[in-house]
Design an enzyme around this catalytic site. Sequence first.
Site, mmCIF file in Angstrom:
data_model
loop_
_atom_site.group_PDB
_atom_site.id
_atom_site.type_symbol
_atom_site.label_atom_id
_atom_site.label_comp_id
_atom_site.label_asym_id
_atom_site.label_seq_id
_atom_site.Cartn_x
_atom_site.Cartn_y
_atom_site.Cartn_z
ATOM 1 N N GLU A 1 -42.780 97.310 44.595
ATOM 2 C CA GLU A 1 -42.901 95.765 44.891
ATOM 3 C C GLU A 1 -43.531 96.128 46.563
ATOM 4 O O GLU A 1 -43.781 97.631 47.388
ATOM 5 C CB GLU A 1 -41.535 96.380 45.945
ATOM 6 C CG GLU A 1 -41.253 93.980 45.671
ATOM 7 C CD GLU A 1 -39.995 94.014 46.875
ATOM 8 O OE1 GLU A 1 -38.958 94.799 46.713
ATOM 9 O OE2 GLU A 1 -39.630 92.821 47.727
ATOM 10 N N GLU B 1 -34.828 98.400 45.296
ATOM 11 C CA GLU B 1 -34.148 98.518 44.223
ATOM 12 C C GLU B 1 -33.810 98.308 42.884
ATOM 13 O O GLU B 1 -33.691 97.236 41.962
ATOM 14 C CB GLU B 1 -33.732 96.657 44.557
ATOM 15 C CG GLU B 1 -34.718 95.342 44.228
ATOM 16 C CD GLU B 1 -35.218 95.717 45.713
ATOM 17 O OE1 GLU B 1 -35.625 95.614 46.611
ATOM 18 O OE2 GLU B 1 -35.605 93.771 46.157
ATOM 19 N N ASN B 2 -35.200 99.313 43.121
ATOM 20 C CA ASN B 2 -35.713 98.992 40.963
ATOM 21 C C ASN B 2 -34.249 99.242 40.431
ATOM 22 O O ASN B 2 -33.660 100.239 40.575
ATOM 23 C CB ASN B 2 -36.242 100.748 41.024
ATOM 24 C CG ASN B 2 -37.579 101.047 42.069
ATOM 25 O OD1 ASN B 2 -38.623 100.438 42.525
ATOM 26 N ND2 ASN B 2 -36.679 101.894 42.814
ATOM 27 N N GLU C 1 -29.321 97.703 48.732
ATOM 28 C CA GLU C 1 -30.409 97.813 47.764
ATOM 29 C C GLU C 1 -29.647 97.152 46.495
ATOM 30 O O GLU C 1 -30.144 96.816 45.470
ATOM 31 C CB GLU C 1 -30.747 99.372 47.477
ATOM 32 C CG GLU C 1 -31.679 99.271 48.439
ATOM 33 C CD GLU C 1 -32.621 98.549 49.168
ATOM 34 O OE1 GLU C 1 -32.914 98.117 48.220
ATOM 35 O OE2 GLU C 1 -33.419 98.703 50.037
ATOM 36 N N HIS D 1 -29.062 93.919 45.578
ATOM 37 C CA HIS D 1 -30.070 93.653 44.944
ATOM 38 C C HIS D 1 -29.956 93.194 43.175
ATOM 39 O O HIS D 1 -30.730 92.481 42.718
ATOM 40 C CB HIS D 1 -31.708 93.910 45.187
ATOM 41 C CG HIS D 1 -31.943 93.409 46.635
ATOM 42 N ND1 HIS D 1 -32.296 92.141 46.658
ATOM 43 C CD2 HIS D 1 -32.176 94.430 47.246
ATOM 44 C CE1 HIS D 1 -33.176 92.045 47.492
ATOM 45 N NE2 HIS D 1 -32.964 93.667 48.181
ATOM 46 N N GLU E 1 -34.369 88.286 49.832
ATOM 47 C CA GLU E 1 -34.624 89.474 50.859
ATOM 48 C C GLU E 1 -33.104 88.611 51.186
ATOM 49 O O GLU E 1 -32.323 89.358 52.092
ATOM 50 C CB GLU E 1 -35.369 89.962 51.348
ATOM 51 C CG GLU E 1 -35.952 90.466 50.806
ATOM 52 C CD GLU E 1 -35.734 91.932 50.128
ATOM 53 O OE1 GLU E 1 -34.555 91.941 50.939
ATOM 54 O OE2 GLU E 1 -36.683 92.315 49.445
#
Length: 871
Positions: free
Chosen positions: A122, A265-266, A299, A302, A321
């Site tokens: 990101e 936050e993958n 995270e 998300h 966000e």
Amino acid sequence: SAIYLKDYKVPPFLIDKTELTFDLDETTTIVTSRLHMRRNPAFGKSTAPLILDGGEEVKLIGVAMDDYELPPEEYRISEDKLIITATADEFVLTCETLIEPQNNTRLEGLYRSSSMFCTQCEAEGFRHITYYLDRPDVMSVFTTTIIADEARYPVMLSNGNEVERGKTDEGKTVVVWHDPFPKPAYLFALVAGNLAVKNDVFITQSQREIKLQIFTESHNIDKVDYAMEALKRSMRWDEVTYGREYDLDIFMIVAVDDFNMGAMENKGLNIFNSSCLLASPETTTDDTYLRVEAIVAHEYFHNWSGNRVTCRDWFQLSLKEGFTVFRDQTFSADMHSETVKRVEDVSFLKTAQFAEDAGPMAHPVRPASFIEISNFYTLTVYEKGAEIVRMIHTLLGAEKFRAGSDLYFDRHDGQAVTCDDFVAAMQDASGVDLSQFKRWYSQAGTPVVTVTDSYEESTGTYRLIMKQHTPATPGQPTKLPLHIPVRVGLLSQQGGALSAQVNGVAAEDHVLHLKANEQEFVFTGLTSRPVPSLLRSFSAPVKLRYEYSAKDLLLLLSADSDGFNRWSASQQLAVNELTLLINQAIKGDELSIESQLIQGFKALLSDAALDPAMVALILALPSQAYLSELADPIYPAAIKQARQYLKAQLANALSADFERVYREHKIHGEYQATAEDIAHRSLKNIALSYWVETGDELAQQELVTQFQTANNMTDQFSALSIAVHSQHPKAAELLAAFYEQWQSEPLVVNKWLMLSASQEQENALATVKGLLEHPAFDLKNPNKVRSVLGGFGQSVSGFHKADGSGYQFLADQIILLNKRNPQIASRLCTPLTRWKKLQPELSVKMKAELERILAENLSKDVYEVVSKSLA
Ligand code: ARG
Ligand code: ZN
């Protein structure tokens, strides 16, 4: 050149499936991609060429379409794009590319941190891995194959579930990961290294068993227990509060030392800056414990607000966000104290976001244009974005807000959407009209709400007249009125809560809807003139102007039922007194004041019924940074002098109280990061800082004892900071001892670097230059750069040195980092963007440094901030 929201078009192509193979190696990494692509029906009939994004350092080895190897005349590479003119309507594109992660100093894409491989994609990092449609509205199902030497990389991770494991003919290990949830490339992640793991399990509300894993380098694995517990609390909280359950069978977190931001936050594989994950009592302060918990939660949250429902384009960044920050703030409030959390968040917003809104980089929560999206991971998008969601919560009430969020997740699951879609779901589920409210997303700047009042004795009627005005910001000379929720209560002159009627409704607390430029609100049913408690719990991110007398403020401080406004009153009182002192300092007068705070503080210090954390927050004088935000122009040395003077006055007047409170709030026993213990420590340590300020020898001795005997980092580091900032005779000795003790703990060393760099002293600049040469420093590590240069920015005598050498030094570092790590270089520019507000002699010197930077060959990141600052 800038990109505009108004130019948004759906992508001409889609990628249904993405198959990636990484052949990882110390010198060259080969990435092979198989992209199952087709023309996007929503784009309309077209013969548009296929244009893929790629970084300039990505070397193309070969490209094939449906296994037909394209000859050079059938594609071209133009700077950072791969362009293929003729394509079928549906095809498989195969690309082989070569990258060198070990030379990736930008820390975007695939790079090395210590001995491991890791990624940060990101916003637009994936293009530094391979050619792709690197935009969030292209969502794809990823399958990732990792090939590496098992001995050096026994752990090989990517998103989703591990589905296969084997060996190549050469004996390398092959691991295949599959993520069933379609996602944009920015959520892709890969990690490979020799890592230790902590395992745990979470049972979801529907009784699914989720495997939890936290990975770190082996020497850190003893510091992840707190993060693991925080993760489980987050997972439960999201089920209870938002009805959101985790979706994959496994959730992993990896800590890495070199990371530009806090965490990422993958999908199924969060990657954290180790400074935001690791915690142990001996090495971690209370603040950091709370930060770890909040970021783990952020995270994790998300996974729904960001991953399951993502952003259509990067202008919509606050969609995920702002909402996720609101969610993590509420989570932390539920875990600890709601009022304390609110005060901390608002104090941060008013200091840093308000300053951003008043500066050259001011932008709406949904920006209309950008040059480099990395520059828009801002306090405005995050913190003001969270305030917008909070206002929606206030306008709808908890129940309808939940209905709105349910509808939002339900309606848009698996989609890439906009801030408008979010508001539409909230409006549709609640029936509350948010059409005017939506202007909060598109208008930059902090609104000023000016309140006057009148009381009519004969009818018991009290009137509030409110005016709103939002100042001009770059590109937005005029503004429309906003829909501002103003929460108000009334107090009697004795401090009792009054019930009054507004529009026929009687209550002690009213949410008024300020929608016009000027509006009157009428309260009836009163018997004497009330004192208004305005903007309770900071119901809107505005600057409130109302002429409170010192007497009113002392009343609110001691009696308001809204805890937030008690703090707010204390801040206002302190700001009023400090403003007077600052003006004396600017004129060169001797400072003098009869401080009203003395009696306010005295009462607080003797009231055992109060939450010690709130008392500590009230005792903390407005910061140098907050006073700078309020000032125009800013005289840094005068602000510093005024704060020191007032602190000394209070310390001397209340010395015995501070000593007593210091002793009363000592905790005996094992360290715990609970709200209660954190509260006692915070009050004890601020009391110590006042007590030491008197110069009392006993106090100075107590400080040294605390430093030497503390069983936790909070107490040890507090003692050290107080010593450094109060010019304690042993400050240098303690700093040296601290380094000696902790030199093998990098995260503690970072705190030492920051504190050392922030010292107020004649030779502050020489000190910071020395730190850059210190063995503990490493220019490649963003945490170390931030510690030293961020710390230096806090030193008034260093950074704002009259000859401008502090600014020159920072500019030199920015130029040095500009190419090497553009994101970090760009962040370092922030203090220089305030030049217009500085006192004239300093302002010209700061401006000259910006001009010097602009003359360099700049990255997009630095160019955008510096050029906009000079515009
Ligand atoms: N999405 C991440 C978070 O909020 C931040 C990623 C920031 N990355 C960047 N390149 N600015 O947790
Ligand atoms: Zn986030």
